[in-house]
Scaffold this motif. Structure first.
Motif, PDB file in Angstrom:
ATOM      1  N   ALA A 117       0.924  -1.218   0.187  1.00  0.00           N
ATOM      2  CA  ALA A 117      -0.068   0.075   0.045  1.00  0.00           C
ATOM      3  C   ALA A 117       0.730   1.206  -0.051  1.00  0.00           C
ATOM      4  O   ALA A 117       0.231   2.285  -0.285  1.00  0.00           O
ATOM      5  N   TRP A 118       2.214   1.043   0.387  1.00  0.00           N
ATOM      6  CA  TRP A 118       3.027   2.503   0.460  1.00  0.00           C
ATOM      7  C   TRP A 118       3.858   2.499  -0.633  1.00  0.00           C
ATOM      8  O   TRP A 118       4.644   3.587  -0.814  1.00  0.00           O
ATOM      9  N   VAL A 119       4.371   1.684  -1.466  1.00  0.00           N
ATOM     10  CA  VAL A 119       5.285   1.448  -2.852  1.00  0.00           C
ATOM     11  C   VAL A 119       4.400   1.765  -3.814  1.00  0.00           C
ATOM     12  O   VAL A 119       3.399   0.895  -4.147  1.00  0.00           O
ATOM     13  N   HIS A 120       4.632   2.797  -4.518  1.00  0.00           N
ATOM     14  CA  HIS A 120       3.839   3.225  -5.878  1.00  0.00           C
ATOM     15  C   HIS A 120       4.866   3.489  -6.863  1.00  0.00           C
ATOM     16  O   HIS A 120       5.931   4.487  -6.766  1.00  0.00           O
ATOM     17  N   ALA A 121       5.085   2.642  -8.135  1.00  0.00           N
ATOM     18  CA  ALA A 121       5.710   3.019  -9.188  1.00  0.00           C
ATOM     19  C   ALA A 121       5.264   4.157  -9.990  1.00  0.00           C
ATOM     20  O   ALA A 121       4.014   4.704  -9.743  1.00  0.00           O
ATOM     21  N   ASP A 122       5.976   4.783 -10.754  1.00  0.00           N
ATOM     22  CA  ASP A 122       5.357   5.944 -11.616  1.00  0.00           C
ATOM     23  C   ASP A 122       4.608   5.562 -12.599  1.00  0.00           C
ATOM     24  O   ASP A 122       4.169   6.410 -13.404  1.00  0.00           O
ATOM     25  N   ARG A 123       4.589   4.208 -12.932  1.00  0.00           N
ATOM     26  CA  ARG A 123       3.710   3.816 -14.033  1.00  0.00           C
ATOM     27  C   ARG A 123       3.076   2.492 -13.448  1.00  0.00           C
ATOM     28  O   ARG A 123       3.609   1.854 -12.647  1.00  0.00           O
ATOM     29  N   THR A 124       1.746   2.049 -13.976  1.00  0.00           N
ATOM     30  CA  THR A 124       1.443   0.724 -13.717  1.00  0.00           C
ATOM     31  C   THR A 124       1.841  -0.337 -14.897  1.00  0.00           C
ATOM     32  O   THR A 124       1.538  -1.502 -14.790  1.00  0.00           O
ATOM     33  N   ASN A 125       2.303  -0.058 -16.009  1.00  0.00           N
ATOM     34  CA  ASN A 125       2.772  -0.691 -16.997  1.00  0.00           C
ATOM     35  C   ASN A 125       4.035  -0.223 -17.456  1.00  0.00           C
ATOM     36  O   ASN A 125       4.145   1.166 -17.559  1.00  0.00           O
ATOM     37  N   VAL A 126       4.887  -1.111 -18.019  1.00  0.00           N
ATOM     38  CA  VAL A 126       6.281  -0.665 -18.637  1.00  0.00           C
ATOM     39  C   VAL A 126       6.329  -1.491 -20.071  1.00  0.00           C
ATOM     40  O   VAL A 126       6.169  -2.774 -19.993  1.00  0.00           O
ATOM     41  N   GLN A 127       6.843  -0.629 -20.974  1.00  0.00           N
ATOM     42  CA  GLN A 127       7.011  -1.595 -22.127  1.00  0.00           C
ATOM     43  C   GLN A 127       8.745  -1.254 -22.574  1.00  0.00           C
ATOM     44  O   GLN A 127       9.061  -0.474 -22.177  1.00  0.00           O
ATOM     45  N   VAL A 128       9.037  -2.635 -22.951  1.00  0.00           N
ATOM     46  CA  VAL A 128      10.599  -2.632 -22.846  1.00  0.00           C
ATOM     47  C   VAL A 128      10.742  -3.228 -24.575  1.00  0.00           C
ATOM     48  O   VAL A 128      10.366  -4.426 -24.684  1.00  0.00           O
ATOM     49  N   ALA A 129      11.679  -2.737 -25.011  1.00  0.00           N
ATOM     50  CA  ALA A 129      11.814  -3.064 -26.296  1.00  0.00           C
ATOM     51  C   ALA A 129      12.993  -4.457 -26.311  1.00  0.00           C
ATOM     52  O   ALA A 129      13.880  -4.479 -25.256  1.00  0.00           O
TER      53      ALA A 129
END
Length: 359
Positions: A117-129
């Protein structure tokens, strides 16, 4: 700590095959990751690692000391080792210790109240080539009213794929452990609960038997703890000490968790009453990784060890002896009665003879 954590949700499959796949899907690896996580066909692979920064350049996991209301900014690096572009979900989850003694993380549909509940990434999905890496920043925001102590969870990447051949959806998860120590009064405590002794005798009257000592290690404090364990089993007055052998250490237990311990004991003399003693030495790991032993915790409990076979044999012998004594007593009584009858008859005959002679 890197932890590939596969998950599978049954859609359409034969019950037996689905059960087997679901069992395999629960496997959790909680050591540092040594190989990339691969999807079912082996055509999709990726790795995760901590980003080098002021917190360190070669960390196996994220670990922080933080005040209530504090904030921490850090990052995770995701690398695509495959030949196709990847789109991964990113989220945090609370941790827990499995029955196998490993750290697992809650699935996304379960509610987290600590790290998740306390850790939040700056995005909910990541795209990696293919062949590229992406830095995923995240922030740890600790509430002002957070209770002091340790909190463990993880930051996860997740890839869902359909396995048409097996008729299931596969959720492959790869993450890094996150440990927070919220400042304040640290109370590392372990308790021994439900201590019991169960004796198992043998059919041989004079042979030793076996016993099982069981108890529960309960982390009643607010710090992550492991422990050294020592178990002894004695007869009355400390006599007839039995061998317990080495007792494996429990896994690191999160605050509030319990761990069931079963200790087999061999060559136990059935001394009617046994006393089991358990000594736990809690082990606390600080931020630098140093382990400190704390004051030992002790508990004792008693159990019965009745040599039933020997007892039955003794009772049978006692009953046989008693029967023999009763029969012998009756025989003596009959002999005495016969002797008394002969004496009475002899006296009567003597009296009759005397009377005849008088007349």
């Amino acid at each position: 700590m890197h932890a590939p954590i596969p998950r599978r949700t049954t859609t359409v499959a034969a019950l037996l095959r689905t059960a087997l796949l679901a069992l395999l899907a629960t496997l959790v690896v909680t050591g540092p990751l040594t190989v990339p996580a691969a999807a079912a066909g082996g055509d999709v692979t990726w790795t995760v690692r901590t980003a080098p920064n002021g917190y360190g350049s070669d960390r196996s996991s994220f670990a922080y000391g933080v005040n209530p209301g504090g904030r921490i900014d850090d990052a995770m690096v995701v690398a695509n080792r495959g030949k196709q572009p990847l789109t991964l979900a990113v989220y945090a989850a609370d941790g827990y210790t499995t029955d196998a003694g490993r750290l697992d993380l809650l699935t996304r549909d379960k509610k987290s109240v600590g790290v998740g509940a306390w850790v939040h990434a700056d995005r909910t999905n990541v795209q990696v080539a293919p062949g590229r890496t992406v830095r995923v920043p995240f922030r740890v925001t600790v509430p002002d009213n957070a209770t002091p102590g340790d909190y463990v969870g993880g930051l996860l990447t997740s890839l869902k794929q359909a396995d048409d051949a097996a008729g299931i959806n596969v959720d492959r998860r790869l993450g890094i452990r996150v440990k927070l120590r919220v400042s304040g009064a640290l109370r590392p405590r372990l308790a021994v609960e439900d201590l019991a002794v169960d004796y198992h005798g043998t059919a041989t009257p004079f042979a030793t038997g076996g016993a099982t000592v069981t108890y529960t290690v309960h982390n009643t404090g607010n710090a992550v703890l492991s422990a050294r364990q020592n178990v002894t089993l004695n007869g009355p007055f400390g006599w007839l000490k039995a061998r317990t052998g080495a007792v494996a250490a429990p896994p690191e237990l999160l605050p509030g968790e319990r761990w069931k311990v079963t200790v087999p004991v061999h060559e136990v003399t059935p001394a009617f009453r046994l006393t089991a003693s358990v000594t736990l030495t809690p082990l606390l790991t600080d931020a630098s990784g140093s382990v400190s032993p704390l004051a030992p915790v002790r508990a004792t409990a008693g159990g019965w060890a009745v040599p039933w076979t020997l007892l039955i044999a003794v009772l049978v012998l006692a009953a046989a002896g008693t029967t023999w004594l009763l029969l012998a007593r009756r025989a003596r009584a009959r002999r005495a009665e016969r002797e008394n009858a002969r004496v009475r008859q002899a006296v009567q005959e003597a009296l009759r003879t005397q009377e005849t002679q008088t007349h």
